[in-house]
Every structure is written in C-alpha cells, then in structure tokens.
Design an enzyme around this catalytic site. Structure first.
Site, mmCIF file in Angstrom:
data_model
loop_
_atom_site.group_PDB
_atom_site.id
_atom_site.type_symbol
_atom_site.label_atom_id
_atom_site.label_comp_id
_atom_site.label_asym_id
_atom_site.label_seq_id
_atom_site.Cartn_x
_atom_site.Cartn_y
_atom_site.Cartn_z
ATOM 1 N N GLY A 36 2.004 1.622 15.552
ATOM 2 C CA GLY A 36 2.432 1.435 14.747
ATOM 3 C C GLY A 36 3.604 0.114 14.487
ATOM 4 N N GLY A 68 -2.567 -1.802 17.188
ATOM 5 C CA GLY A 68 -3.350 -2.882 16.861
ATOM 6 C C GLY A 68 -3.154 -4.182 16.511
ATOM 7 N N ARG A 69 -2.522 -3.898 14.799
ATOM 8 C CA ARG A 69 -2.588 -4.878 13.905
ATOM 9 C C ARG A 69 -1.274 -5.470 14.528
ATOM 10 N NH1 ARG A 69 -2.574 -4.247 8.271
ATOM 11 N NH2 ARG A 69 -2.685 -2.629 8.803
ATOM 12 N N CYS A 123 -16.296 -9.751 -10.051
ATOM 13 C CA CYS A 123 -15.854 -9.077 -11.315
ATOM 14 C C CYS A 123 -15.197 -8.199 -11.437
ATOM 15 C CB CYS A 123 -17.581 -8.826 -11.811
ATOM 16 S SG CYS A 123 -18.763 -10.381 -12.177
#
Length: 386
Positions: free
Chosen positions: A206, A244-245, A320
């Site tokens: 985190g 992680g991130r 789209c």
C-alpha cells in the site's frame, strides 16, 4: 501504422529494487505482490532482490512455477480461495497461507491433513486501525477482506490438525505515505504481539504512488528507519512487507501512435491506437495517466497534418465508448512536446509498470494485443517506427 508497445526498463527496475532492499533493515523480509504485474521479465528481475513472491490465485501459482521453476511461493493470499487453489498451494510448497476466515482455516486444515502435511498460516485480520490518507481502504472498517479481531483470537486458540498459526497478516489500505504506513505497521504489530503473541507479522503493502507527480516517490529510507525502530521494540519477531505497485509502476511505459486529431465544441480529441483495453489504470483510478509526447518529424500524406490547438485536450483510444479516456490536459500543459500533439506522434504513457495490462479488459472489441519490449524510453532500439 504500428501496434502499441509496452516497454519495460528492467535495468531500471533492478536498480530500484536494490535501493528498496538497501533501505530496509536486515530483519524485514521483502515480498513482491505478483498481482501488481506478473510479467515474466519483471519476476525474473525482482527475484534476486526479494525474499519471495506473494500469489493471490491458483493461476498465479502456476505462472510463478513456469517462470521461476523450483521457487516456492512465499505466500498465498486473497479472498475466496477454492479447495483446488488451497491444494495447489500445498503442492507448491507455499511457505505461508494468508487465511481470510475461520471457514477457510478449517478447509485448509482438512486438505493439509489429507496430504499428510502441516500448513503454516498467518491470519488476515481486519483491525480497527485508522488509515488516514489511504487512496484505497482495505480494512479498518467493514470490508470483505480478512476476519475480525475476535475471530482471529478464536482461530488462534483452535488446535486444528493440519494447520499451524504463525502470526498475523494485515493489509489495511493503499496509497499511504511513509509516515502513515509506518504508523499502521506499528499499530498492527502492537496488536498482533499483545493479543496473539504473534511471532510473524506481515503488514502488507500500500505504499503511495502519485500519478499526478511521477517524480514524487515513496520515502523508503524513512520507512525503513521506522521499521528498524519497530524491530528494536520486538527483537524476536519476523516482520514482512508486501509491496506491488510501488516496486514496478515506474519501470513501464505504454507507447502508442496518434491516429487522429480533431476539434469538437472547442475541445480537442486525440485518438490513439489501443486504449483502456490495453491500459486500464486511468479508467480504474479515474485519473489522467502521465505522458510524454514524442514528436514524429516526417509526414507521408499529401494533405495538412492535423495538430491540436489551444483549449482542453482529451486523449482517447479506439473503443466504442466515451469512457475510453487515457488522459485529459490543457494544451498549455502538454509535457515533453512542442505544446501540441500531431497525427503520427507517439504518446508515451508513464507509470505503466503495475496494474496496467494485467488488469485490462483486453478482449473488448477484439483489437490486437500490444507488443512487449525491454529497454529504456531513450534507447534508439525502442523506436516504434523501426
């Protein structure tokens, strides 16, 4: 025309991982949460710098075994684990199971008994700890993640064959600054030791990542110093973190070609190859993905080259849907270019090394997938037009 490209700077990632490891005290184990980006090159690059990998599904267990044969997963986490996934974890030699509920603990015990082994467990606890400043709250209030403190106490008292409770896992929020993350870690460890006499505590990840300012980084040195103080208070315990991130986000770029530029109602729309079905992060987080414009000097067509003018600029993909938005900026804020975007230019979206391709709805409209290359953005070998 060219296909969009994910470009991973693995040399830069190795340097960043080494710096993170150096900032942490020797008593802290560093795990990588594979869910952030399970790219094989990224896993192989991180392997020398981490103490192991956290998987969150049976698929991630299989992937790790394929990419790094013989590497036992450090942990298996995530809610809603099935019996086949728990069994696969036992077969893979998972070192610690992060158990989410009393029911999961009992199921794991039965599966381990049948296999004739004992599963080492950390109880994931949803503690009532404030997570002020968190971008994504995973605990500290009613959530589907983990068990209550009361349930954790009951599970720790159970004497179930097949399982051995080693301690606590608590991932309470994401997007935390170093002081906030250190405060949460202190609260989690204090509770785990006082209430369960836990010998192992995983305080999760985190760590904050700022997409509005890519140069602002998490203070790993300050965080490491705070964890060192925590270890001094509890010298006989094992402390783990699970980013992680924050480890991989900066190593990736998503490069794509501008296909069209058009004006509508005083706004400019830049249409690029690919879109949020390749890079879902801006749609998932509702932000503008940071980017750099790489101008293309040549123009092959016998008509004027369309370019943006003054006013709001929205960069969209090929889907789209009006939700296929990668970035919104003012023409005055264009980064790295001549104050405009032209057809044929390359847009290099930064901070694409985590929760990007791997969380994208890649089959929508059945466009071709992006290519994947290794290198730095400034290397000639990464040229889209070679």
């Amino acid at each position: 025309m060219v296909s969009p490209v994910y470009l991973y700077d693995l040399a830069g990632l190795a340097g960043a991982a080494a710096a993170i490891r150096a900032a942490l005290p020797a008593g802290v184990e560093l795990l990588y949460a594979m869910k952030a980006n399970p790219d094989p090159g990224i896993l192989r690059t991180l392997a020398p710098y981490v103490h192991g990998f956290e998987a969150a599904s049976g698929g991630e267990l299989r992937h790790l075994a394929e990419v790094l044969p013989g590497t036992a997963p450090a942990a298996l986490g995530g809610p809603g684990k099935t019996d086949p996934e728990l069994a696969a974890g036992l077969a893979a030699g998972v070192r610690r199971f992060h158990v989410e509920s009393p029911t999961e603990l009992c199921r794991l015990g039965l599966l381990a008994q049948a296999r004739g082994v004992v599963a080492d467990v950390l109880l994931r606890v949803n503690l009532p700890v404030p997570v002020d400043g968190a971008v994504l709250v995973m605990g500290g209030r009613a959530t589907p993640f983990g068990m209550s403190p009361e349930q954790a106490r009951e599970c720790a008292r159970l004497d179930l064959p097949g399982v051995r409770v080693r301690g606590v896992h608590a991932h309470l929020g994401s997007g935390l600054s170093a002081p906030a993350a250190a405060g949460v870690a202190r609260a989690v460890v204090d509770w785990a030791v006082a209430e369960l006499d836990a010998h192992e505590v995983n305080v999760g990840g985190g760590m904050a990542v700022d997409y509005t300012d890519p140069e602002t980084r998490f203070d790993w040195v300050g965080y490491g110093a705070a964890l060192d103080e925590l270890l001094s208070a509890y010298p006989d315990r094992t402390l783990r973190i699970e980013p992680g991130r924050a480890m991989t986000v900066y190593c990736g770029h998503y490069l794509t070609e501008v296909l069209d530029v058009k004006e509508a109602g005083g706004e400019w729309f830049v249409v690029v190859a690919g879109g949020t079905h390749h890079l879902r992060t801006p749609a998932a987080k509702q932000h503008s993905q940071p980017f750099t414009v790489l101008p293309r000097p040549d123009w092959a067509y016998p008509f004027a080259r369309p370019v943006t003018g003054s006013g709001p600029v929205t960069i969209v993909g090929q889907l789209c849907t009006p939700k296929d938005v990668l970035a919104r900026v003012s023409s005055a804020d264009l980064i790295g270019g001549p104050g405009r975007i032209a057809v044929g230019d390359t847009i290099a979206f930064g901070m694409a090394g985590a929760y990007a391709w791997n969380i994208s709805h890649r089959d929508f409209l059945m466009h071709d997938p992006p290519e994947f290359r290794t290198g730095r953005l400034t290397d000639p070998s990464t040229d889209l037009y070679r």
